[in-house]
Design a protein around this motif. Structure first.
Motif, mmCIF file in Angstrom:
data_model
loop_
_atom_site.group_PDB
_atom_site.id
_atom_site.type_symbol
_atom_site.label_atom_id
_atom_site.label_comp_id
_atom_site.label_asym_id
_atom_site.label_seq_id
_atom_site.Cartn_x
_atom_site.Cartn_y
_atom_site.Cartn_z
ATOM 1 N N UNK A 1 0.828 -1.213 0.000
ATOM 2 C CA UNK A 1 0.000 0.000 0.000
ATOM 3 C C UNK A 1 0.859 1.260 0.000
ATOM 4 N N UNK A 2 1.994 1.186 0.721
ATOM 5 C CA UNK A 2 2.880 2.348 0.822
ATOM 6 C C UNK A 2 3.876 2.446 -0.335
ATOM 7 N N UNK A 3 3.828 1.461 -1.243
ATOM 8 C CA UNK A 3 4.678 1.497 -2.433
ATOM 9 C C UNK A 3 6.158 1.283 -2.178
ATOM 10 N N UNK A 4 6.488 0.604 -1.040
ATOM 11 C CA UNK A 4 7.910 0.423 -0.713
ATOM 12 C C UNK A 4 8.380 -1.021 -0.815
ATOM 13 N N UNK A 5 7.419 -1.951 -0.999
ATOM 14 C CA UNK A 5 7.817 -3.350 -1.060
ATOM 15 C C UNK A 5 6.853 -4.182 -1.873
ATOM 16 N N UNK A 6 7.263 -5.428 -2.145
ATOM 17 C CA UNK A 6 6.417 -6.379 -2.878
ATOM 18 C C UNK A 6 6.404 -7.700 -2.109
ATOM 19 N N UNK A 7 5.341 -8.479 -2.286
ATOM 20 C CA UNK A 7 5.288 -9.798 -1.659
ATOM 21 C C UNK A 7 5.965 -10.808 -2.580
ATOM 22 N N UNK A 8 7.080 -11.365 -2.098
ATOM 23 C CA UNK A 8 7.821 -12.355 -2.892
ATOM 24 C C UNK A 8 7.233 -13.745 -2.727
ATOM 25 N N UNK A 9 6.746 -14.048 -1.514
ATOM 26 C CA UNK A 9 6.150 -15.357 -1.241
ATOM 27 C C UNK A 9 5.298 -15.233 0.022
ATOM 28 N N UNK A 10 4.220 -15.988 0.070
ATOM 29 C CA UNK A 10 3.453 -16.054 1.320
ATOM 30 C C UNK A 10 3.950 -17.273 2.099
ATOM 31 N N UNK A 11 3.769 -17.248 3.398
ATOM 32 C CA UNK A 11 4.253 -18.382 4.197
ATOM 33 C C UNK A 11 3.424 -19.644 3.954
ATOM 34 N N UNK A 12 2.162 -19.476 3.551
ATOM 35 C CA UNK A 12 1.368 -20.665 3.227
ATOM 36 C C UNK A 12 1.880 -21.343 1.955
ATOM 37 N N UNK A 13 2.636 -20.610 1.138
ATOM 38 C CA UNK A 13 3.288 -21.237 -0.012
ATOM 39 C C UNK A 13 4.561 -21.972 0.397
ATOM 40 N N UNK A 14 5.124 -21.597 1.538
ATOM 41 C CA UNK A 14 6.298 -22.312 2.072
ATOM 42 C C UNK A 14 5.849 -23.602 2.757
ATOM 43 N N UNK A 15 4.780 -23.494 3.557
ATOM 44 C CA UNK A 15 4.219 -24.649 4.267
ATOM 45 C C UNK A 15 2.724 -24.400 4.413
ATOM 46 N N UNK A 16 1.937 -25.119 3.627
ATOM 47 C CA UNK A 16 0.481 -24.939 3.663
ATOM 48 C C UNK A 16 -0.069 -25.320 5.043
ATOM 49 N N UNK A 17 -0.897 -24.413 5.602
ATOM 50 C CA UNK A 17 -1.526 -24.619 6.911
ATOM 51 C C UNK A 17 -0.507 -24.762 8.043
ATOM 52 N N UNK A 18 0.578 -23.995 7.918
ATOM 53 C CA UNK A 18 1.598 -24.032 8.971
ATOM 54 C C UNK A 18 1.066 -23.419 10.268
ATOM 55 N N UNK A 19 1.605 -23.885 11.407
ATOM 56 C CA UNK A 19 1.252 -23.266 12.677
ATOM 57 C C UNK A 19 1.928 -21.904 12.753
ATOM 58 N N UNK A 20 1.336 -20.957 13.432
ATOM 59 C CA UNK A 20 1.947 -19.617 13.482
ATOM 60 C C UNK A 20 2.010 -19.126 14.931
ATOM 61 N N UNK A 21 1.049 -18.319 15.358
ATOM 62 C CA UNK A 21 1.062 -17.896 16.762
ATOM 63 C C UNK A 21 0.377 -18.968 17.616
#
Length: 421
Positions: free
Chosen positions: A231-251
């Motif tokens: 939104x702030x135009x300073x970065x891009x999403x290279x990968x989501x964590x669900x693409x690293x491990x689908x349904x991974x545990x987080x908090x």
């Protein structure tokens, strides 16, 4: 720093929202699955030993089930009062949990394990009561890197190979989830995070400001701070964590081992309230939108609702014109699949702590997970809400590099990675 009282200046909107939501909570709760509306204990035997519970949280979308359990009054149903307290950094959460200023916390899975083994600060027996959410984190690369062609793992590795300099990446806590997602992803494309880059620790709410002034080339953090960079135009999403491990545990909902032993009824009551809040959030799009409105408030995440409400519905954009609907977006309940504290999930963090040199020797992987993850206590809370639990405390998961983790031979798994410390 605590959430302001409803009478404080600037909190009136939130107060109005809370009243409206509290009014509809009972009806919504019933719609979400006919949950019991009476207090959970029988004849005083299960009465919570401690009725006011201070739960620390960091300003992130995934604090939502803890916040909503309080805002919607689910806590009162189970005889406890949840007091959400806003914290500035994960190190601060760790210290306050260890010294008893906080009773529980919305906390990084790997932080709890790190403290238990004494590799991320003071050593203290810890407990994971339940998983709060799956998915919903992201790795952001700076717009400057994207302009040079680094928009995903492979192109980042290529750029780092040709444009030689020191590359800096940020995570949020040395043994935490974001560090492990960042390291795993970099290593999957042949970048050794310990040797080929500089890795720094930055609290989640400070990520965007640090990238804006050029302090890092990329970072891994929870929402809304991935979407905020776009939104702030300073970065891009290279990968989501669900693409690293689908349904991974987080908090997780974390506490000390001592607290879990001393106040089991309190723990169960809080878990039931938070489970019900997670069920409420996941029940409908309108509930997700209401949740986004509440947690965006300055008492909680302190950002615009629009920074939260897209990705919570699975509506993603990468900052380069690509948009997609992600079925594996952040989930808080998912018919109970989210919340069970799988032993294999906890063990996985230990394998990565060993891989990256945070642990010098192989721990007793299963033994440690059994000590920390309060599987029996969770089952009791789930039974109280008729939430189904898996038969097996181990699960099998396939990662971005095709490697499968099932918890069966953790030492062999930890030693199998070519890229390691």
């Amino acid at each position: 720093m605590h959430a302001p009282a409803l009478s404080s200046p600037g909190a009136t909107d939130l107060g109005r929202r809370r009243m409206l939501q509290a009014a509809s909570a009972v009806a919504v709760g019933a719609a979400a699955g006919g949950l019991p509306s009476t207090r959970a204990w029988a004849a005083g035997s299960d009465k919570p030993e401690k009725e006011e519970v201070r739960i620390g949280f960091i300003p992130l979308t995934d604090c939502a089930s803890v916040v909503m359990a309080s805002v919607l009054g689910f806590d009162k149903k189970y005889g406890v009062k949840i007091v959400p307290t806003k914290e500035a950094s994960w190190a601060g959460v760790r210290d306050k949990l260890v010294n008893g200023e906080l009773d529980m916390a919305h906390v990084l899975y790997g932080l709890v394990y790190g403290v238990h083994l004494g590799v991320s600060g003071p050593k203290k027996d810890m407990a994971v009561l339940m998983t709060l959410n799956n998915n919903g984190q992201a790795i952001t690369l700076s717009k400057k890197l994207a302009d040079k062609g680094a928009v995903d793992g492979a192109s980042l590795a290529k750029l780092m190979g040709t444009d030689k300099r020191e590359y800096t990446f940020a995570q949020t806590f040395p043994t935490g989830t974001h560090a492990m997602w960042l390291y795993y992803w970099l290593a999957s494309v042949g970048i050794n995070p310990m040797k080929d880059a500089k890795v720094i620790t930055v609290p989640p709410p400070q990520m965007v400001a640090n990238m804006r002034v050029g302090n890092m080339d990329g970072y891994c953090v929870g929402e809304p701070w991935g979407h905020r960079a776009i939104m702030d135009g300073i970065g891009i999403t290279a990968v989501t964590t669900q693409d690293i491990w689908k349904d991974h545990p987080e908090k997780v909902l974390g506490t000390t081992g001592e607290f879990a032993k001393k106040y089991p009824n309190t723990c169960r009551a809080v878990m039931m309230a938070v489970l019900e809040a997670g069920q409420w959030i996941d029940a409908s799009l309108s509930n997700k939108m209401k949740m986004a409105e509440v947690v965006a408030d300055k008492a909680y995440v302190n950002t615009g609702v629009d920074a939260i409400n897209q990705r919570i519905l699975g509506r993603y954009q990468n900052g380069l014109g690509k948009t997609w609907d992600d079925p594996n977006h952040m989930k808080f309940f998912n018919d109970g699949a989210v919340n069970f504290p799988y032993l294999s999930d906890g063990m996985w963090f230990l394998t990565q702590h060993k891989r990256w040199g945070l642990l010098k020797d192989h721990p007793d992987y299963l033994g440690v997970a059994k000590q920390i993850n309060q599987v029996e206590l969770y089952k009791q809370a789930a039974a109280g809400l008729k939430v189904s639990v898996p038969k097996d405390p181990m699960r099998s998961s396939k990662f971005i590099d095709g490697v499968v983790w099932d918890g069966k031979d953790p030492a062999k798994y930890a030693d199998s990675f070519k890229v390691r410390a």
